[in-house]
Scaffold this active site. Structure first.
Site, PDB file in Angstrom:
ATOM      1  N   LYS A  58      17.507  77.479  58.289  1.00  0.00           N
ATOM      2  CA  LYS A  58      17.200  77.283  56.816  1.00  0.00           C
ATOM      3  C   LYS A  58      16.278  75.987  56.748  1.00  0.00           C
ATOM      4  O   LYS A  58      16.692  75.057  57.481  1.00  0.00           O
ATOM      5  CB  LYS A  58      18.366  77.161  56.109  1.00  0.00           C
ATOM      6  CG  LYS A  58      18.062  77.148  54.498  1.00  0.00           C
ATOM      7  CD  LYS A  58      19.102  77.265  53.552  1.00  0.00           C
ATOM      8  CE  LYS A  58      18.783  77.188  51.841  1.00  0.00           C
ATOM      9  NZ  LYS A  58      20.153  77.370  51.332  1.00  0.00           N
ATOM     10  N   SER A 133      20.270  80.952  48.126  1.00  0.00           N
ATOM     11  CA  SER A 133      18.879  80.564  48.220  1.00  0.00           C
ATOM     12  C   SER A 133      18.520  80.612  49.768  1.00  0.00           C
ATOM     13  O   SER A 133      17.467  80.754  49.871  1.00  0.00           O
ATOM     14  CB  SER A 133      18.979  78.975  47.722  1.00  0.00           C
ATOM     15  OG  SER A 133      19.909  78.258  48.683  1.00  0.00           O
ATOM     16  N   SER A 157      25.014  80.314  47.937  1.00  0.00           N
ATOM     17  CA  SER A 157      23.791  80.435  49.011  1.00  0.00           C
ATOM     18  C   SER A 157      23.706  81.081  50.175  1.00  0.00           C
ATOM     19  O   SER A 157      22.533  81.442  50.803  1.00  0.00           O
ATOM     20  CB  SER A 157      22.942  79.124  48.931  1.00  0.00           C
ATOM     21  OG  SER A 157      22.273  79.036  47.721  1.00  0.00           O
TER      22      SER A 157
END
Ligand code: GLN
Length: 435
Positions: A58, A133, A157
Site C-alpha cells: 500500500k 481504503s 481498510s
C-alpha cells in the site's frame, strides 16, 4: 516455477490488465527493479522464509526508492527515503516487492474512490468499487497480480476491500506489527496487515512482519503465528442492525453450515457497539488533523490543505474544530472513554466464546461513482462492523463467504472472525476451519 518467471508473469499481467485496456488501477507504481531483485535472490545459497513470494505494498508504507504518495497530490513527488520495519523484514526473508498500490487518499475512505489517481475497479465485478481504503492491495491479490499484499487498517481498510474483492484480509491486534514507516491515519487505531489468497500465506507473512520494534513503542513481544487444529471451539455470533438483508441471509446460511460441522454456536451481544462509528470518527478526525500538521509544505511537497481532496479536507477542518483549545479535549476524552468501554465489553465476551463472527461489511460494494451521491452517514455506516475491532484493539480477519447474484454479476461477500488481543494463531486457525 522459478521466481524470475513468476515475477515476469505478474509484471505481464499488470501490464495487460492494470496499466492498459480495461484497467483495474490497482497499482500506482511498478518496481522497475523487481526482476533484477528476483535474480539476486535466486543466486543466494540460503533462502529466506518468503522466498518465492511476490508482494504488493500500500502506498502509505515507506519503501526506499518507491513513491509513497498515499494516493495524494500532496505527496505526489515523495519517494521513500528508508524502509518501514515491515519492509525490512520482508526483504530480509527474500520477498520481492512488485509495486505500490492504489488507495483512498491518506487512507481516508472505504471505497477507493477517494484516490487522487482514480478509483480501483473491483476485479470480480468491474463496474463496482474494490472497497477501501486499501483498494489496490485487495484488487492486486484478487486479480492475480501478486501473491500477497500489505495494507493498513484503521477502521476496516483491510477487511472491507478483502470482503468486496473476495480475498482474505487480516487486521492484527494493536501492537502486533510495527508501524515505523507507515504514514498513519490515526495513531491509536492503525495496524499494518495482510491480504492473501489462502490462510497459510496470511499466517506466514504475518509471522514475518510481526514483533517488537524499538522504533515503535506500541509494539509488543508475541508468539509465533501458525495454524493449528483446534477442538471444541465456541463461536459467538453478533447480529447488528442495518445489514443488507441479502448479506445477512448469506452469513446466516454460512453460520448454519458451520453449526452442522459440529461447532458450538451461540448469539452474543456487545452493548455499546452502536456507538462505534461516532466514536471512531471523532478519534480519527482529531488524530488525523494533528498528524497532518507536518505536511505544511516545508518538507514533503505541498501544504496539505492546498492540494488534498474533499474527504481529507473534511477531516482536517473537522479535526481542527474538535481539538479547539476551548473544548479542553472534552470530545476526544469522551470518545476515548467509549473506546475503553467497548474494549472491556469485548474482553468480557471473549471469556465466554473463542471467537466472534459477523459480516465484514453491511452492504455490497457500490457501483463506481455512486459514492459521490451517497450522504456521509451512509458512507460511514459501511464501517460499522469493522470499526469495533480497532476500538477494542483486537484482531479480526475477513474471509470469503460466498457470492450474491445480481443480474449477471456475482458479488463477493466476506465473513468476519474476531478473536481476543494477540490471538492471531487461534483466529486464523478457526477462520481456516470454517472457510
Ligand atoms: N473507512 C474508514 C475511514 O474512512 C476506515 C479507513 C481505514 O481503515 N484506513 O476512516
Amino acid at each position: 516455477m522459478k521466481l524470475i518467471e513468476k515475477v515476469r508473469e505478474y509484471l505481464d499481467e499488470i501490464q495487460k490488465n492494470d496499466q492498459q485496456g480495461d484497467k483495474i488501477n490497482a497499482f500506482l507504481c511498478i518496481n522497475k527493479h523487481a526482476l533484477k531483485e528476483a535474480e539476486e535472490i535466486e543466486k543466494k545459497k540460503a533462502r529466506g522464509r518468503l522466498y518465492g513470494y511476490v508482494l504488493a505494498v500500500k502506498s502509505n508504507i515507506n519503501v526506499q526508492g518507491m513513491p509513497v504518495s498515499c494516493a495524494s497530490k500532496v505527496l505526489e513527488n515523495y519517494y521513500g527515503s528508508y524502509n518501514a520495519t515491515v519492509i525490512e523484514k520482508i526483504k530480509r526473508e527474500d520477498g520481492v516487492i512488485i509495486g505500490m498500490t492504489n488507495m483512498d487518499e491518506f487512507a481516508a475512505g472505504g471505497s477507493g474512490e477517494n484516490s487522487s489517481f482514480g478509483a480501483t475497479k473491483n476485479p470480480r465485478v468491474l463496474d463496482r468499487v474494490a472497497g477501501g481504503s486499501s483498494s489496490g492491495s485487495a484488487a492486486a491479490v484478487a486479480a492475480g497480480m501478486c501473491d500477497v499484499a500489505l495494507g493498513s487498517d484503521t477502521g476496516g481498510s483491510i477487511r472491507n476491500p478483502a470482503s468486496h474483492c473476495g480475498v482474505i484480509g487480516v487486521k492484527p491486534s494493536y501492537g502486533l506489527v510495527s508501524r515505523y514507516g507507515l504514514i498513519d491515519l490515526s495513531m491509536s487505531l492503525d495496524q499494518i496487515g495482510v491480504f492473501a489468497k489462502n490462510m497459510e500465506d496470511a499466517a506466514l507473512v504475518l509471522d514475518v512482519i510481526k514483533g517488537k520494534d524499538e522504533k515503535d513503542a506500541t509494539t509488543l513481544e508475541s508468539n509465533e503465528i501458525k495454524l493449528r487444529n483446534l477442538k471444541d471451539i465456541k463461536i459467538g455470533v453478533l447480529k447488528i442492525k442495518g445489514v443488507d438483508k441479502r448479506v445477512q441471509k448469506l452469513i446466516d446460511e454460512k453460520t448454519e453450515e458451520i453449526k452442522k460441522n459440529g461447532f458450538n454456536v451461540r448469539e452474543i451481544k456487545i452493548e455499546h457497539i452502536e456507538l462505534a462509528v461516532q466514536t471512531y470518527y471523532l478519534l480519527v478526525f482529531a488524530e488525523f488533523f494533528s498528524g497532518t500538521r507536518r505536511f505544511d509544505g516545508r518538507r514533503y511537497g505541498y501544504k496539505i490543505e492546498e492540494k488534498c481532496g474533499e474527504e481529507v479536507l473534511r477531516r482536517i477542518l473537522g479535526g481542527s474544530e474538535i481539538t479547539r483549545a476551548e473544548f479542553l479535549g472534552e470530545y476526544y476524552q469522551k470518545a476515548l472513554a467509549v473506546k475503553e468501554l467497548i474494549k472491556e465489553e469485548f474482553a468480557a465476551a471473549f471469556k465466554k466464546v473463542d471467537c466472534i463472527m459477523l459480516p465484514t461489511v453491511p452492504g455490497l460494494p457500490w457501483k463506481l461513482g455512486q459514492g459521490a451521491k451517497m450522504n456521509l452517514e451512509e458512507v460511514y455506516a459501511y464501517d460499522a462492523l469493522t470499526i469495533p475491532a480497532n476500538l477494542a484493539e483486537i484482531c479480526a480477519v475477513s474471509v470469503p463467504a460466498g457470492e450474491i447474484k445480481e443480474g449477471q454479476e456475482e458479488i463477493p461477500v466476506g465473513l468476519q472472525v474476531m478473536c481476543a488481543k494477540n490471538q492471531e494463531s487461534k483466529m486464523l486457525s478457526i477462520a481456516k476451519m470454517i472457510m
